[in-house]
Design a protein around this motif. Structure first.
Motif, PDB file in Angstrom:
ATOM      1  N   SER A  42     -16.571  27.938 -12.136  1.00  0.00           N
ATOM      2  CA  SER A  42     -15.206  28.374 -11.860  1.00  0.00           C
ATOM      3  C   SER A  42     -14.265  27.178 -11.759  1.00  0.00           C
ATOM      4  O   SER A  42     -14.553  26.220 -11.042  1.00  0.00           O
ATOM      5  CB  SER A  42     -15.170  29.151 -10.539  1.00  0.00           C
ATOM      6  N   PRO A  43     -13.143  27.227 -12.490  1.00  0.00           N
ATOM      7  CA  PRO A  43     -12.226  26.085 -12.496  1.00  0.00           C
ATOM      8  C   PRO A  43     -11.309  26.085 -11.285  1.00  0.00           C
ATOM      9  O   PRO A  43     -10.099  25.964 -11.399  1.00  0.00           O
ATOM     10  CB  PRO A  43     -11.438  26.294 -13.800  1.00  0.00           C
ATOM     11  N   SER A  44     -11.893  26.226 -10.106  1.00  0.00           N
ATOM     12  CA  SER A  44     -11.085  26.239  -8.886  1.00  0.00           C
ATOM     13  C   SER A  44     -11.355  24.975  -8.101  1.00  0.00           C
ATOM     14  O   SER A  44     -12.372  24.310  -8.291  1.00  0.00           O
ATOM     15  CB  SER A  44     -11.472  27.440  -8.019  1.00  0.00           C
ATOM     16  N   GLY A  49     -13.693  20.556  -6.899  1.00  0.00           N
ATOM     17  CA  GLY A  49     -13.294  19.436  -6.068  1.00  0.00           C
ATOM     18  C   GLY A  49     -11.913  18.961  -6.498  1.00  0.00           C
ATOM     19  O   GLY A  49     -11.228  19.607  -7.281  1.00  0.00           O
ATOM     20  N   HIS A  50     -11.519  17.826  -5.976  1.00  0.00           N
ATOM     21  CA  HIS A  50     -10.166  17.346  -6.269  1.00  0.00           C
ATOM     22  C   HIS A  50     -10.201  16.065  -7.077  1.00  0.00           C
ATOM     23  O   HIS A  50      -9.284  15.265  -7.030  1.00  0.00           O
ATOM     24  CB  HIS A  50      -9.388  17.162  -4.968  1.00  0.00           C
ATOM     25  N   GLY A  51     -11.279  15.872  -7.817  1.00  0.00           N
ATOM     26  CA  GLY A  51     -11.377  14.689  -8.659  1.00  0.00           C
ATOM     27  C   GLY A  51     -12.792  14.549  -9.169  1.00  0.00           C
ATOM     28  O   GLY A  51     -13.691  15.251  -8.724  1.00  0.00           O
ATOM     29  N   PRO A  52     -12.999  13.634 -10.106  1.00  0.00           N
ATOM     30  CA  PRO A  52     -14.335  13.426 -10.660  1.00  0.00           C
ATOM     31  C   PRO A  52     -15.338  13.094  -9.560  1.00  0.00           C
ATOM     32  O   PRO A  52     -15.030  12.347  -8.638  1.00  0.00           O
ATOM     33  CB  PRO A  52     -14.141  12.230 -11.607  1.00  0.00           C
ATOM     34  N   GLY A  53     -16.514  13.676  -9.665  1.00  0.00           N
ATOM     35  CA  GLY A  53     -17.538  13.416  -8.667  1.00  0.00           C
ATOM     36  C   GLY A  53     -17.390  14.245  -7.412  1.00  0.00           C
ATOM     37  O   GLY A  53     -18.220  14.173  -6.509  1.00  0.00           O
ATOM     38  N   GLU A  55     -17.246  17.562  -7.455  1.00  0.00           N
ATOM     39  CA  GLU A  55     -17.675  18.928  -7.723  1.00  0.00           C
ATOM     40  C   GLU A  55     -18.634  19.404  -6.637  1.00  0.00           C
ATOM     41  O   GLU A  55     -19.436  18.637  -6.112  1.00  0.00           O
ATOM     42  CB  GLU A  55     -18.395  19.015  -9.080  1.00  0.00           C
ATOM     43  N   VAL A  56     -18.523  20.676  -6.321  1.00  0.00           N
ATOM     44  CA  VAL A  56     -19.396  21.272  -5.313  1.00  0.00           C
ATOM     45  C   VAL A  56     -20.419  22.142  -6.038  1.00  0.00           C
ATOM     46  O   VAL A  56     -20.051  23.100  -6.715  1.00  0.00           O
ATOM     47  CB  VAL A  56     -18.576  22.135  -4.329  1.00  0.00           C
ATOM     48  N   THR A 108     -27.187  21.942 -17.945  1.00  0.00           N
ATOM     49  CA  THR A 108     -26.629  20.998 -16.981  1.00  0.00           C
ATOM     50  C   THR A 108     -26.713  21.561 -15.572  1.00  0.00           C
ATOM     51  O   THR A 108     -27.115  20.877 -14.624  1.00  0.00           O
ATOM     52  CB  THR A 108     -25.151  20.709 -17.330  1.00  0.00           C
ATOM     53  N   TYR A 109     -26.342  22.830 -15.433  1.00  0.00           N
ATOM     54  CA  TYR A 109     -26.354  23.469 -14.117  1.00  0.00           C
ATOM     55  C   TYR A 109     -27.778  23.528 -13.552  1.00  0.00           C
ATOM     56  O   TYR A 109     -28.019  23.192 -12.394  1.00  0.00           O
ATOM     57  CB  TYR A 109     -25.758  24.873 -14.232  1.00  0.00           C
TER      58      TYR A 109
END
Length: 140
Positions: A42-44, A49-53, A55-56, A108-109
């Motif tokens: 999901s692109p939320s 997250g708020h930047g590269p690296g 991601e949750v 990847t996931y």
């Protein structure tokens, strides 16, 4: 519209039994996007997250459902997931990318899940914590 513009969906079908969203684009391509794939990518902000690296990693989403899909302007849709997540706006480009690249994105996931010691079903994997737990994966 110029021919270089991105494909636009002409139909959406939410298949609750098979847990896929069928999206047909105006270039004649149709994708079946699994709910789980859409949810974990999901692109939320809460996923990306708020930047590269930042991601949750989303876990335990194998059974997630989609209760509905809301249009967002004329450029995307917002799926209403059964776990309450509804802040991801899926643009046409992103939906197309998900469909086109879904095999690689799954891979990847699954690699990220395994690296974090999770399985798709549960959250934590029962072999997590074993050193070098890369055997056959069938330890009981």
């Amino acid at each position: 519209m110029s021919s270089s513009s991105s494909p636009i969906p002409v139909s959406f079908k939410v298949r609750k039994v098979s847990r896929v969203v069928e999206v047909e684009f105006d270039d004649g391509v149709m994708f079946a996007l699994p709910f789980e794939l859409m949810r974990v990518y999901s692109p939320s902000a809460e996923v990306r997250g708020h930047g590269p690296g930042q991601e949750v990693l989303q876990t335990g989403k194998r059974e997630v459902g989609i209760n509905g899909i809301e249009p967002v302007g004329n450029y995307g849709v917002k799926p209403l997931f059964s776990d309450g997540h509804s802040s991801g706006i899926f643009t046409w480009d992103f939906l197309y990318q998900l469909g086109r690249d879904q095999a690689a994105m799954w891979e990847t996931y699954l690699q990220k899940l395994e690296a974090a010691g999770f399985t798709r079903e549960s959250g934590r994997d029962h072999v997590a914590g074993e050193e070098g737990g890369h055997g056959c994966g069938h330890h009981h």
